[in-house]
Design a protein around this motif. Structure first.
Motif, PDB file in Angstrom:
ATOM      1  N   VAL A  11       0.874  -1.173   0.000  1.00  0.00           N
ATOM      2  CA  VAL A  11       0.000   0.000   0.000  1.00  0.00           C
ATOM      3  C   VAL A  11       0.909   1.221   0.000  1.00  0.00           C
ATOM      4  O   VAL A  11       1.778   1.362   0.854  1.00  0.00           O
ATOM      5  N   ASP A  15      -1.881   5.968  -2.396  1.00  0.00           N
ATOM      6  CA  ASP A  15      -3.159   5.255  -2.439  1.00  0.00           C
ATOM      7  C   ASP A  15      -4.178   5.839  -1.462  1.00  0.00           C
ATOM      8  O   ASP A  15      -5.361   5.502  -1.535  1.00  0.00           O
ATOM      9  N   VAL A  22      -7.272   3.820   2.126  1.00  0.00           N
ATOM     10  CA  VAL A  22      -7.046   3.608   0.702  1.00  0.00           C
ATOM     11  C   VAL A  22      -8.285   4.092  -0.048  1.00  0.00           C
ATOM     12  O   VAL A  22      -9.413   3.712   0.270  1.00  0.00           O
TER      13      VAL A  22
END
Length: 137
Positions: A11, A15, A22
């Motif tokens: 991640v 993002d 996210v």
């Protein structure tokens, strides 16, 4: 039992959305990275390079079950939930810290980029997909 292809996707800070989770659209990117690992890297390890010549997405659908925060990579598990002559559906489950955070499906179409049209799955591609093909009773 159906085999699952498992890939860990990092991640990235980019993002994240303004709420510290996210972003919903970035889930597509996480799923894409896992799918590329399956059909480019995984298939190549089995001696199959034809998926690299073209796959297009005809449809995506995503269920968001819990927010995903910045941190450790997420685990994406994939299998083929439907296979037809010229398309197949990849189903995914995305886990964050071992907890199911999202489910998704992508309808994938093998595509001849040079000629600009869809094509049928080859026998070698069907053989690669077979272990991941969900068997419904």
């Amino acid at each position: 039992m159906t085999e699952r292809f498992v890939h860990h996707v990092p991640v990235r800070w980019s993002d994240m959305d303004a709420y510290g989770h996210v972003n919903n659209a970035r889930f597509l990117t996480l799923y894409e990275e896992a799918r590329v690992a399956m059909f480019f890297v995984g298939a190549r390890e089995h001696g199959l390079g034809s998926f690299e010549e073209g796959i297009v997405i005809a449809r995506h659908e995503i269920d968001y079950l819990k927010p995903v925060d910045y941190g450790d990579p997420v685990r994406v598990e994939m299998w083929v939930s439907e296979q037809r002559a010229a398309a197949f559906t990849v189903s995914y489950e995305l886990f964050d810290d071992g907890v199911l955070a999202s489910r998704a499906r992508s309808v994938c179409v093998p595509y001849n980029l040079a000629n600009g049209h869809p094509r049928r799955l080859t026998e070698a591609e069907r053989d690669f997909l077979r272990p991941y093909l969900e068997v419904t009773p």
